[in-house]
Design a protein around this motif. Structure first.
Motif, PDB file in Angstrom:
ATOM      1  N   VAL A   1       0.870  -1.156  -0.005  1.00 50.07           N
ATOM      2  CA  VAL A   1      -0.066   0.056  -0.049  1.00 50.07           C
ATOM      3  C   VAL A   1       0.879   1.205   0.055  1.00 50.07           C
ATOM      4  O   VAL A   1       2.122   1.068   0.288  1.00 50.07           O
ATOM      5  CB  VAL A   1      -0.934  -0.020   1.189  1.00 50.07           C
ATOM      6  N   GLN A   2       0.519   2.199  -0.549  1.00 46.43           N
ATOM      7  CA  GLN A   2       1.084   3.499  -0.598  1.00 46.43           C
ATOM      8  C   GLN A   2       1.051   4.438   1.023  1.00 46.43           C
ATOM      9  O   GLN A   2      -0.010   3.936   1.676  1.00 46.43           O
ATOM     10  CB  GLN A   2       0.570   4.387  -1.516  1.00 46.43           C
ATOM     11  N   ALA A   3       1.845   5.156   1.115  1.00 46.68           N
ATOM     12  CA  ALA A   3       1.877   6.041   2.401  1.00 46.68           C
ATOM     13  C   ALA A   3       0.618   6.575   2.678  1.00 46.68           C
ATOM     14  O   ALA A   3       0.311   7.103   1.445  1.00 46.68           O
ATOM     15  CB  ALA A   3       2.983   6.760   2.633  1.00 46.68           C
ATOM     16  N   GLY A   4       0.038   6.409   3.683  1.00 44.47           N
ATOM     17  CA  GLY A   4      -1.287   7.215   3.794  1.00 44.47           C
ATOM     18  C   GLY A   4      -2.397   6.120   3.721  1.00 44.47           C
ATOM     19  O   GLY A   4      -3.631   6.455   4.090  1.00 44.47           O
ATOM     20  N   GLY A   5      -2.234   5.085   3.227  1.00 47.44           N
ATOM     21  CA  GLY A   5      -3.309   4.038   3.157  1.00 47.44           C
ATOM     22  C   GLY A   5      -3.661   3.534   4.225  1.00 47.44           C
ATOM     23  O   GLY A   5      -3.030   3.519   5.181  1.00 47.44           O
ATOM     24  N   SER A   6      -4.324   2.064   4.082  1.00 49.79           N
ATOM     25  CA  SER A   6      -5.230   1.333   5.326  1.00 49.79           C
ATOM     26  C   SER A   6      -4.888  -0.189   4.579  1.00 49.79           C
ATOM     27  O   SER A   6      -4.984  -0.440   3.460  1.00 49.79           O
ATOM     28  CB  SER A   6      -6.421   2.066   5.521  1.00 49.79           C
ATOM     29  N   LEU A   7      -4.921  -0.925   5.897  1.00 51.28           N
ATOM     30  CA  LEU A   7      -4.987  -2.397   5.658  1.00 51.28           C
ATOM     31  C   LEU A   7      -5.572  -2.973   6.883  1.00 51.28           C
ATOM     32  O   LEU A   7      -5.179  -2.112   8.011  1.00 51.28           O
ATOM     33  CB  LEU A   7      -3.477  -2.984   5.477  1.00 51.28           C
ATOM     34  N   ARG A   8      -6.274  -3.661   6.563  1.00 51.37           N
ATOM     35  CA  ARG A   8      -6.726  -4.699   7.929  1.00 51.37           C
ATOM     36  C   ARG A   8      -6.302  -6.127   8.020  1.00 51.37           C
ATOM     37  O   ARG A   8      -6.366  -6.757   7.070  1.00 51.37           O
ATOM     38  CB  ARG A   8      -8.191  -4.618   7.821  1.00 51.37           C
ATOM     39  N   LEU A   9      -5.421  -6.312   9.079  1.00 47.90           N
ATOM     40  CA  LEU A   9      -5.060  -7.617   9.286  1.00 47.90           C
ATOM     41  C   LEU A   9      -5.760  -8.341   9.988  1.00 47.90           C
ATOM     42  O   LEU A   9      -6.615  -8.089  10.887  1.00 47.90           O
ATOM     43  CB  LEU A   9      -3.559  -7.874  10.006  1.00 47.90           C
TER      44      LEU A   9
ATOM     45  N   GLY B   1       1.804 -17.004  14.942  1.00 49.97           N
ATOM     46  CA  GLY B   1       1.510 -17.467  13.603  1.00 49.97           C
ATOM     47  C   GLY B   1       2.513 -17.299  12.692  1.00 49.97           C
ATOM     48  O   GLY B   1       3.769 -16.965  12.978  1.00 49.97           O
ATOM     49  N   GLN B   2       2.434 -17.733  11.398  1.00 49.51           N
ATOM     50  CA  GLN B   2       3.386 -17.721  10.252  1.00 49.51           C
ATOM     51  C   GLN B   2       3.688 -16.167  10.110  1.00 49.51           C
ATOM     52  O   GLN B   2       4.860 -15.988   9.302  1.00 49.51           O
ATOM     53  CB  GLN B   2       2.939 -18.501   9.221  1.00 49.51           C
ATOM     54  N   GLY B   3       2.734 -15.329  10.302  1.00 51.14           N
ATOM     55  CA  GLY B   3       3.053 -14.033   9.771  1.00 51.14           C
ATOM     56  C   GLY B   3       2.431 -13.449   8.521  1.00 51.14           C
ATOM     57  O   GLY B   3       2.244 -14.287   7.509  1.00 51.14           O
ATOM     58  N   THR B   4       2.252 -12.106   8.242  1.00 57.28           N
ATOM     59  CA  THR B   4       1.648 -11.741   7.114  1.00 57.28           C
ATOM     60  C   THR B   4       2.463 -10.415   6.789  1.00 57.28           C
ATOM     61  O   THR B   4       2.594  -9.680   7.665  1.00 57.28           O
ATOM     62  CB  THR B   4       0.238 -11.322   6.988  1.00 57.28           C
ATOM     63  N   HIS B   5       2.847 -10.096   5.395  1.00 59.28           N
ATOM     64  CA  HIS B   5       3.758  -9.169   5.242  1.00 59.28           C
ATOM     65  C   HIS B   5       3.164  -7.688   4.846  1.00 59.28           C
ATOM     66  O   HIS B   5       2.007  -7.707   4.128  1.00 59.28           O
ATOM     67  CB  HIS B   5       4.799  -9.557   4.111  1.00 59.28           C
ATOM     68  N   VAL B   6       3.572  -6.798   5.131  1.00 60.38           N
ATOM     69  CA  VAL B   6       3.006  -5.459   4.893  1.00 60.38           C
ATOM     70  C   VAL B   6       4.098  -4.547   4.406  1.00 60.38           C
ATOM     71  O   VAL B   6       5.237  -4.422   4.947  1.00 60.38           O
ATOM     72  CB  VAL B   6       2.475  -4.771   6.358  1.00 60.38           C
ATOM     73  N   SER B   7       3.897  -3.912   3.250  1.00 61.67           N
ATOM     74  CA  SER B   7       4.781  -3.094   2.698  1.00 61.67           C
ATOM     75  C   SER B   7       4.350  -1.772   2.138  1.00 61.67           C
ATOM     76  O   SER B   7       3.310  -1.689   1.716  1.00 61.67           O
ATOM     77  CB  SER B   7       5.188  -3.708   1.399  1.00 61.67           C
ATOM     78  N   VAL B   8       4.912  -0.824   2.832  1.00 60.81           N
ATOM     79  CA  VAL B   8       4.306   0.526   2.860  1.00 60.81           C
ATOM     80  C   VAL B   8       5.383   1.342   1.723  1.00 60.81           C
ATOM     81  O   VAL B   8       6.465   1.661   2.455  1.00 60.81           O
ATOM     82  CB  VAL B   8       3.835   1.318   3.871  1.00 60.81           C
ATOM     83  N   SER B   9       5.019   1.891   0.894  1.00 64.06           N
ATOM     84  CA  SER B   9       5.697   2.740  -0.219  1.00 64.06           C
ATOM     85  C   SER B   9       5.732   4.394  -0.075  1.00 64.06           C
ATOM     86  O   SER B   9       4.348   4.638   0.204  1.00 64.06           O
ATOM     87  CB  SER B   9       5.677   2.444  -1.720  1.00 64.06           C
ATOM     88  N   SER B  10       6.436   4.925  -0.075  1.00 64.82           N
ATOM     89  CA  SER B  10       6.456   6.392   0.104  1.00 64.82           C
ATOM     90  C   SER B  10       5.853   6.992  -1.113  1.00 64.82           C
ATOM     91  O   SER B  10       6.251   6.571  -2.357  1.00 64.82           O
ATOM     92  CB  SER B  10       7.810   7.066   0.628  1.00 64.82           C
TER      93      SER B  10
END
Length: 117
Positions: A12-20, A108-117
């Motif tokens: 997601v781009q900076a300023g965005g949202s995600l729900r894990l 847990g095994q984990g989930t990756h989050v990537s935030v780009s500027s």
């Protein structure tokens, strides 16, 4: 043994949202979210006391992240808003074997989050 399965990571781009989301075979005394980036220690992001719904947040995410639980579904959530590049990392759901401690020792095994500027 409690089983944990995370989902919802992504880019997601900076300023965005995600729900894990974390699907748990059952809840424990408290549940939490941690994150880790290569070369750094795992950081506690948020935790929730299952019975009281009391919460804790790391200073770095206060006001932006919200931890919640759906007890009917045995699902733990982490709503992440106003994401920043420094939020990038592997996010882990955590549980505890203890009856009165948030000393997390089930992962847990984990989930990756990537935030780009």
């Amino acid at each position: 043994q409690v089983q944990l399965a995370e989902s919802g990571g992504g880019s997601v781009q900076a300023g965005g949202s995600l729900r894990l989301a974390c699907d748990a075979s059952r809840y424990t005394y408290c549940m939490g979210w941690f994150r880790q980036v290569p070369g750094k220690e795992r950081e506690r992001v948020a935790e929730i006391y299952t019975r009281s719904s009391g919460t804790y947040y790391a200073d770095s995410v206060k006001g932006r992240f919200t931890i919640s639980q759906d007890k009917a579904k045995n699902t733990l959530y982490l709503q992440m808003n106003s994401l920043k590049p420094e939020d990038t990392g592997m996010y882990y759901c955590a549980a505890t074997r203890y009856m009165n401690s948030c000393d997390f020792n089930i992962w847990g095994q984990g989930t990756h989050v990537s935030v780009s500027s």
